[in-house]
Design a protein around this motif. Structure first.
Motif, PDB file in Angstrom:
ATOM      1  N   LEU A   1      -4.668   4.253 -15.274  1.00 34.46           N
ATOM      2  CA  LEU A   1      -5.193   4.242 -13.908  1.00 34.46           C
ATOM      3  C   LEU A   1      -4.377   3.328 -13.007  1.00 34.46           C
ATOM      4  O   LEU A   1      -4.197   3.602 -11.823  1.00 34.46           O
ATOM      5  N   LEU A   2      -3.890   2.236 -13.581  1.00 32.14           N
ATOM      6  CA  LEU A   2      -3.139   1.233 -12.814  1.00 32.14           C
ATOM      7  C   LEU A   2      -1.625   1.417 -12.909  1.00 32.14           C
ATOM      8  O   LEU A   2      -0.867   0.643 -12.328  1.00 32.14           O
ATOM      9  N   ARG A   3      -1.198   2.434 -13.648  1.00 25.04           N
ATOM     10  CA  ARG A   3       0.227   2.674 -13.843  1.00 25.04           C
ATOM     11  C   ARG A   3       0.929   2.806 -12.496  1.00 25.04           C
ATOM     12  O   ARG A   3       0.459   3.514 -11.606  1.00 25.04           O
TER      13      ARG A   3
ATOM     14  N   GLY B   1       6.914   6.519  -3.225  1.00 24.27           N
ATOM     15  CA  GLY B   1       6.291   7.379  -2.232  1.00 24.27           C
ATOM     16  C   GLY B   1       4.975   8.006  -2.670  1.00 24.27           C
ATOM     17  O   GLY B   1       4.372   8.765  -1.918  1.00 24.27           O
ATOM     18  N   GLU B   2       4.523   7.713  -3.869  1.00 19.53           N
ATOM     19  CA  GLU B   2       3.276   8.263  -4.399  1.00 19.53           C
ATOM     20  C   GLU B   2       2.251   7.145  -4.563  1.00 19.53           C
ATOM     21  O   GLU B   2       2.575   5.969  -4.426  1.00 19.53           O
ATOM     22  N   TRP B   3       1.023   7.504  -4.882  1.00 22.94           N
ATOM     23  CA  TRP B   3      -0.051   6.538  -5.120  1.00 22.94           C
ATOM     24  C   TRP B   3      -0.500   6.627  -6.570  1.00 22.94           C
ATOM     25  O   TRP B   3      -0.501   7.704  -7.163  1.00 22.94           O
TER      26      TRP B   3
ATOM     27  N   CYS C   1      -5.548   5.921  -5.166  1.00 21.96           N
ATOM     28  CA  CYS C   1      -6.296   7.065  -4.627  1.00 21.96           C
ATOM     29  C   CYS C   1      -7.786   6.771  -4.570  1.00 21.96           C
ATOM     30  O   CYS C   1      -8.445   7.054  -3.566  1.00 21.96           O
ATOM     31  N   LEU C   2      -8.310   6.198  -5.629  1.00 23.59           N
ATOM     32  CA  LEU C   2      -9.736   5.869  -5.659  1.00 23.59           C
ATOM     33  C   LEU C   2     -10.064   4.823  -4.603  1.00 23.59           C
ATOM     34  O   LEU C   2     -11.059   4.944  -3.886  1.00 23.59           O
ATOM     35  N   ASN C   3      -9.218   3.823  -4.467  1.00 27.11           N
ATOM     36  CA  ASN C   3      -9.434   2.800  -3.443  1.00 27.11           C
ATOM     37  C   ASN C   3      -9.410   3.420  -2.046  1.00 27.11           C
ATOM     38  O   ASN C   3     -10.218   3.072  -1.180  1.00 27.11           O
TER      39      ASN C   3
ATOM     40  N   SER D   1      -1.576   2.390   4.727  1.00 24.40           N
ATOM     41  CA  SER D   1      -0.542   1.617   4.038  1.00 24.40           C
ATOM     42  C   SER D   1      -0.774   0.119   4.163  1.00 24.40           C
ATOM     43  O   SER D   1      -0.143  -0.667   3.462  1.00 24.40           O
ATOM     44  N   GLN D   2      -1.687  -0.278   5.041  1.00 24.40           N
ATOM     45  CA  GLN D   2      -2.017  -1.694   5.189  1.00 24.40           C
ATOM     46  C   GLN D   2      -3.102  -2.064   4.190  1.00 24.40           C
ATOM     47  O   GLN D   2      -4.067  -1.318   4.014  1.00 24.40           O
ATOM     48  N   PRO D   3      -2.967  -3.209   3.515  1.00 25.33           N
ATOM     49  CA  PRO D   3      -4.007  -3.604   2.572  1.00 25.33           C
ATOM     50  C   PRO D   3      -5.319  -3.856   3.297  1.00 25.33           C
ATOM     51  O   PRO D   3      -5.342  -4.417   4.384  1.00 25.33           O
TER      52      PRO D   3
END
Length: 90
Positions: free
Chosen positions: A31-33, A38-40, A45-47, A76-78
């Motif tokens: 999940l954290l890989r 350019g990808e998520w 995605c869940l976040n 893209s901003q946290p």
């Protein structure tokens, strides 16, 4: 138009269950890989879904109901939704 809305409702009604199954059955390291450039990742995605539900959707719905333009949102901003995000106004 009703067919499109019915299709969207059907798809969205399965989203939470599919994510729940994914989170429960997939090892955390996958999940954290780190994603490809350019990808998520799956966690990204869940976040994003959580932020959209807790922060963006409510603010946009209020804007529509009040006749205002949508507030901006840059994925893209946290950002971390606060526990009171559903009650907060932007």
């Amino acid at each position: 138009m009703t067919d499109v809305l019915d299709s969207v409702r059907c798809l969205l009604s399965t989203t939470a269950g599919r994510w729940q199954t994914l989170v429960e059955t997939t090892p955390e390291e996958l999940l954290l890989r780190p994603p490809a450039p350019g990808e998520w990742s799956a966690a990204d995605c869940l976040n994003h879904l959580l932020l959209a539900e807790r922060v963006v959707f409510g603010a946009r719905l209020r804007a529509v109901l009040e006749g205002r333009d949508f507030p901006s949102f840059d994925p893209s901003q946290p950002a971390t939704p606060s526990p009171n995000a559903r009650r907060e106004r932007s």
